[in-house]
Design an enzyme around this catalytic site. Sequence first.
Site, PDB file in Angstrom:
ATOM      1  N   VAL A  86       0.835  -1.171  -0.048  1.00 34.33           N
ATOM      2  CA  VAL A  86       0.055   0.014  -0.040  1.00 34.33           C
ATOM      3  C   VAL A  86       0.894   1.582  -0.181  1.00 34.33           C
ATOM      4  CG1 VAL A  86      -1.875   1.322   1.142  1.00 34.33           C
ATOM      5  CG2 VAL A  86      -1.866  -0.989   1.434  1.00 34.33           C
TER       6      VAL A  86
ATOM      7  N   ASP B 258     -10.950 -10.821  10.110  1.00 36.88           N
ATOM      8  CA  ASP B 258      -9.667 -10.305  10.366  1.00 36.88           C
ATOM      9  C   ASP B 258      -9.833  -9.059  10.977  1.00 36.88           C
ATOM     10  OD1 ASP B 258      -7.013 -10.940  10.593  1.00 36.88           O
ATOM     11  OD2 ASP B 258      -6.318  -9.979   8.764  1.00 36.88           O
TER      12      ASP B 258
END
Length: 447
Positions: free
Chosen positions: A37, A144
């Site tokens: 990212v 998650d």
Amino acid sequence: MATNEEFIRTQIFGTVFEITNRYSDLNPVGMGAFGLVCSATDTLTNQQVAIKKIMKPFATAVLAKRTYRELKLLKHLRHENLICLQDIFLSPLEDIYFVTELQGTDLHRLLQTRPLEKQFVQYFHYQILRGLKYVHSAGVVHRDLKPSNILINENCDLKICDFGLARIQDPQMTGYVSTRYYRAPEIMLTWQKYDVEVDIWSAGCIFAEMIEGKPLFPGKDHVHQFSIITDLLGSPPSDVIDTICSENTLKFVTSLPHRDPIPFSERFKTVEPDAVDLLEKMLVFDPKKRITAADALAHPYLAPYHDPTDEPVAEAKFDWHFNDADLPVDTWRVMMYSEILDFHKIGGTDGQIDTSATFDDQVAAATVAAAQAQAHALAQAQMSQNMIDPNQLLNEDGTPVSGSIAENSSNSATTNLNGAAAGMNSASDTINEYANQAVHFANEFQQ
């Protein structure tokens, strides 16, 4: 068709980042689920964005399906407390890039810098539950949830991200999913038969961590994790033990000495009673007795923010029909490209399928499109080798290859033999033309 000149290449952590010239000022911000990212500036809007590179999404059918799932989820889930997909494109190297808003930091980093004041704990917890209410109403389990997947900006706006592991609500779900500290006991005990309640447990662990400034259950391994959970909650009740499916796990749990629970009011003596009560309702051994996100929002602790008219649910359940599909990479590729074109509201492109059709119909159409692309690539390879008249090209059934394919193949062979020869190496080169078209049309659409 888009060309490489529309892309800018740079090295980030030894990884090639290929982005369209719409984005500038790349800086790495971390690793997400299955990708790198970076932050960047969107030159069209002059806003900061996050760009997540999905590396080699078509390397295997498993990776292709995982990327398709994340794309479908990001397109479907639209809520203020969830990360929002702003753009998506494919590079000449056939990597996929998701573009979302940039939040600035995440809860994990925030908790490492300083303790949170009570009003921030309350507001952040409200936003987490508001997002979960929407996600669960769509028939999705995040699976998650952890502080690093909770993004926050300078205005304290909170967004849940990383839906790469998200799954359908399914009482038979299996697997080893969330980070250990935030993992619900039913995952450790049974490895199956879990549902949206696993997210509530994770949110409860995050809530306690915001209150105390440190993880509530920092297990070193599975055994230690279960042990420190029972230190607080006591031994699991018999109806929970009865759901354990693994014989080895059952033997382990029943061999442990009995433990009595510690009252939450004693464990969290300095915490306001309403916060303790909500936490106790979230951290329950029996998932069916855990409070729901919707009910948690109505809890007295969140009364300053609770507004039932501004806590929306999903308009429709997420379509999970693809979840059990076992398809070849080329079929997933065509379906992915079609989803990207649909995101940019582009229709009528060669090889594009109707993403609003039933999943079975999409698979059928994508299979045909992939086969046609392969035939096109083989035609290019045939001409580059033999330099035959394009009018003599025949399909397997003896019918002439369509004029546009033949003409394109002829031009490719006569003007760039090396480029045509590449088609012989992989049929995916031709299918990749759909990706380039997607980028080209998307850029035109955005200008």
